[in-house]
Write a protein that holds these residues in place. Structure first.
Motif, PDB file in Angstrom:
ATOM      1  N   UNK A 177       0.506  -5.226  -1.418  1.00 21.53           N
ATOM      2  CA  UNK A 177       0.309  -4.298  -2.106  1.00 21.53           C
ATOM      3  C   UNK A 177      -1.102  -3.343  -1.615  1.00 21.53           C
ATOM      4  N   UNK A 178      -1.045  -2.049  -1.449  1.00 19.32           N
ATOM      5  CA  UNK A 178      -1.898  -1.275  -0.969  1.00 19.32           C
ATOM      6  C   UNK A 178      -2.412  -0.353  -1.871  1.00 19.32           C
ATOM      7  N   UNK A 179      -3.860  -0.056  -1.562  1.00 16.63           N
ATOM      8  CA  UNK A 179      -4.365   1.304  -2.508  1.00 16.63           C
ATOM      9  C   UNK A 179      -3.369   2.358  -2.224  1.00 16.63           C
ATOM     10  N   UNK A 180      -2.854   2.459  -1.161  1.00 16.61           N
ATOM     11  CA  UNK A 180      -1.761   3.681  -0.772  1.00 16.61           C
ATOM     12  C   UNK A 180      -0.359   3.338  -0.981  1.00 16.61           C
ATOM     13  N   UNK A 181      -0.051   2.147  -1.451  1.00 22.13           N
ATOM     14  CA  UNK A 181       1.422   1.896  -1.960  1.00 22.13           C
ATOM     15  C   UNK A 181       1.606   0.616  -1.643  1.00 22.13           C
TER      16      UNK A 181
ATOM     17  N   UNK B 299       0.616   6.684   1.347  1.00 25.39           N
ATOM     18  CA  UNK B 299       0.116   8.065   1.121  1.00 25.39           C
ATOM     19  C   UNK B 299      -1.145   8.244   1.388  1.00 25.39           C
ATOM     20  N   UNK B 300      -1.789   9.275   1.211  1.00 28.73           N
ATOM     21  CA  UNK B 300      -3.360   9.478   1.753  1.00 28.73           C
ATOM     22  C   UNK B 300      -3.120   9.726   3.353  1.00 28.73           C
ATOM     23  N   UNK B 301      -4.365   9.449   3.974  1.00 31.53           N
ATOM     24  CA  UNK B 301      -4.449   9.412   5.428  1.00 31.53           C
ATOM     25  C   UNK B 301      -3.882   8.301   6.069  1.00 31.53           C
ATOM     26  N   UNK B 302      -3.404   7.358   5.562  1.00 35.87           N
ATOM     27  CA  UNK B 302      -2.785   6.288   6.204  1.00 35.87           C
ATOM     28  C   UNK B 302      -1.503   6.497   7.057  1.00 35.87           C
ATOM     29  N   UNK B 303      -1.183   5.792   7.925  1.00 37.59           N
ATOM     30  CA  UNK B 303      -0.045   6.166   8.874  1.00 37.59           C
ATOM     31  C   UNK B 303       0.990   4.964   9.083  1.00 37.59           C
ATOM     32  N   UNK B 304       2.008   5.321   8.144  1.00 32.37           N
ATOM     33  CA  UNK B 304       3.013   4.209   7.959  1.00 32.37           C
ATOM     34  C   UNK B 304       3.927   3.913   9.501  1.00 32.37           C
ATOM     35  N   UNK B 305       3.945   4.921  10.226  1.00 33.57           N
ATOM     36  CA  UNK B 305       4.520   4.882  11.632  1.00 33.57           C
ATOM     37  C   UNK B 305       3.993   3.690  12.372  1.00 33.57           C
ATOM     38  N   UNK B 306       2.612   3.724  12.301  1.00 27.75           N
ATOM     39  CA  UNK B 306       1.749   2.793  12.935  1.00 27.75           C
ATOM     40  C   UNK B 306       2.062   1.388  12.297  1.00 27.75           C
ATOM     41  N   UNK B 307       2.186   1.209  11.137  1.00 26.85           N
ATOM     42  CA  UNK B 307       2.427  -0.233  10.700  1.00 26.85           C
ATOM     43  C   UNK B 307       3.705  -0.391  10.985  1.00 26.85           C
ATOM     44  N   UNK B 308       4.702   0.416  11.074  1.00 23.76           N
ATOM     45  CA  UNK B 308       6.112  -0.249  11.483  1.00 23.76           C
ATOM     46  C   UNK B 308       6.012  -0.530  12.851  1.00 23.76           C
ATOM     47  N   UNK B 309       5.089   0.171  13.809  1.00 24.55           N
ATOM     48  CA  UNK B 309       5.197  -0.069  15.117  1.00 24.55           C
ATOM     49  C   UNK B 309       4.495  -1.523  15.453  1.00 24.55           C
TER      50      UNK B 309
ATOM     51  N   UNK C   2      11.711   9.043   4.346  1.00 28.61           N
ATOM     52  CA  UNK C   2      11.803   9.907   3.063  1.00 28.61           C
ATOM     53  C   UNK C   2      10.304  10.569   2.849  1.00 28.61           C
ATOM     54  N   UNK C   3      10.282  11.710   2.529  1.00 28.08           N
ATOM     55  CA  UNK C   3       8.991  12.508   2.250  1.00 28.08           C
ATOM     56  C   UNK C   3       9.022  12.330   0.740  1.00 28.08           C
ATOM     57  N   UNK C   4       7.850  11.746   0.126  1.00 27.79           N
ATOM     58  CA  UNK C   4       7.869  11.611  -1.337  1.00 27.79           C
ATOM     59  C   UNK C   4       6.706  12.422  -1.721  1.00 27.79           C
ATOM     60  N   UNK C   5       6.859  13.243  -2.819  1.00 28.16           N
ATOM     61  CA  UNK C   5       5.956  14.092  -3.317  1.00 28.16           C
ATOM     62  C   UNK C   5       6.371  14.603  -4.762  1.00 28.16           C
TER      63      UNK C   5
ATOM     64  N   UNK D 285      -8.566  11.020  -4.060  1.00 36.46           N
ATOM     65  CA  UNK D 285      -8.328  10.549  -2.779  1.00 36.46           C
ATOM     66  C   UNK D 285      -6.719  10.501  -2.225  1.00 36.46           C
ATOM     67  N   UNK D 286      -5.876   9.967  -3.160  1.00 35.37           N
ATOM     68  CA  UNK D 286      -4.607   9.805  -2.981  1.00 35.37           C
ATOM     69  C   UNK D 286      -3.651  10.524  -3.709  1.00 35.37           C
ATOM     70  N   UNK D 287      -3.238  11.792  -3.181  1.00 34.51           N
ATOM     71  CA  UNK D 287      -2.398  12.454  -3.826  1.00 34.51           C
ATOM     72  C   UNK D 287      -0.856  11.921  -3.846  1.00 34.51           C
ATOM     73  N   UNK D 288      -0.207  12.171  -4.914  1.00 33.95           N
ATOM     74  CA  UNK D 288       1.114  11.723  -5.337  1.00 33.95           C
ATOM     75  C   UNK D 288       2.187  12.328  -4.030  1.00 33.95           C
ATOM     76  N   UNK D 289       1.924  11.806  -2.938  1.00 36.36           N
ATOM     77  CA  UNK D 289       2.876  12.392  -1.870  1.00 36.36           C
ATOM     78  C   UNK D 289       2.455  11.392  -0.673  1.00 36.36           C
ATOM     79  N   UNK D 290       3.611  11.102   0.177  1.00 41.94           N
ATOM     80  CA  UNK D 290       3.446  10.359   1.303  1.00 41.94           C
ATOM     81  C   UNK D 290       4.963  10.082   1.886  1.00 41.94           C
ATOM     82  N   UNK D 291       4.938   9.006   3.110  1.00 49.92           N
ATOM     83  CA  UNK D 291       6.041   8.861   3.678  1.00 49.92           C
ATOM     84  C   UNK D 291       6.425   7.411   3.308  1.00 49.92           C
ATOM     85  N   UNK D 292       7.845   7.463   3.017  1.00 49.87           N
ATOM     86  CA  UNK D 292       8.470   6.284   2.683  1.00 49.87           C
ATOM     87  C   UNK D 292       9.527   5.742   3.943  1.00 49.87           C
TER      88      UNK D 292
END
Length: 125
Positions: free
Chosen positions: A69-73, A93-103, A119-122, A9-16
């Protein structure tokens, strides 16, 4: 499970996102309970699943440090009310939207300025 494929479900990639928020009224930066509720709300709005949170206040009118702490990080915040400053760290990571959290966080804290580094992490850099 022989013959089946496990889907990750959660690949080792995401936005930081690293956000330095300035010009915030001091009253918005020193209440642990309010900041915890804010970061939990931000996580929910971003489609992330909260696992645990911990916040610590350094005294009346002083700063707060906290992490959700999140399942997504994670989402973390460190505040300096005396300087009107908050450092926010959001990694998802995953389908979560960090930009929405910041907003959500920005809407609540109403900073006058935001210095954002993304930072794009992968695992496949």
């Amino acid at each position: 499970m022989s013959g089946t494929v496990c889907e990750r479900i959660h690949l080792p990639a995401g936005s930081h996102l690293l956000a330095d928020l300035s010009g915030i009224h001091a009253s918005r930066l020193s209440d642990c309970d309010e900041l915890e509720a804010l970061l939990r709300s931000a996580a929910a709005a971003a489609g992330a699943r909260v696992l645990h949170s911990h916040f610590h206040g350094f005294g009346e009118g002083l700063g707060v440090t906290g992490v959700v702490l999140l399942a997504e990080s994670h989402i973390s915040i460190h505040t300096w009310p005396e300087d009107g400053f908050a450092a926010v760290d959001i990694f998802m990571c995953g389908a979560s939207q960090p930009q929405t959290a910041l907003a959500v966080i920005q809407d609540a804290l109403a900073p006058q300025g935001c210095q954002l580094n993304t930072i794009r992490r992968s695992a496949n850099n």
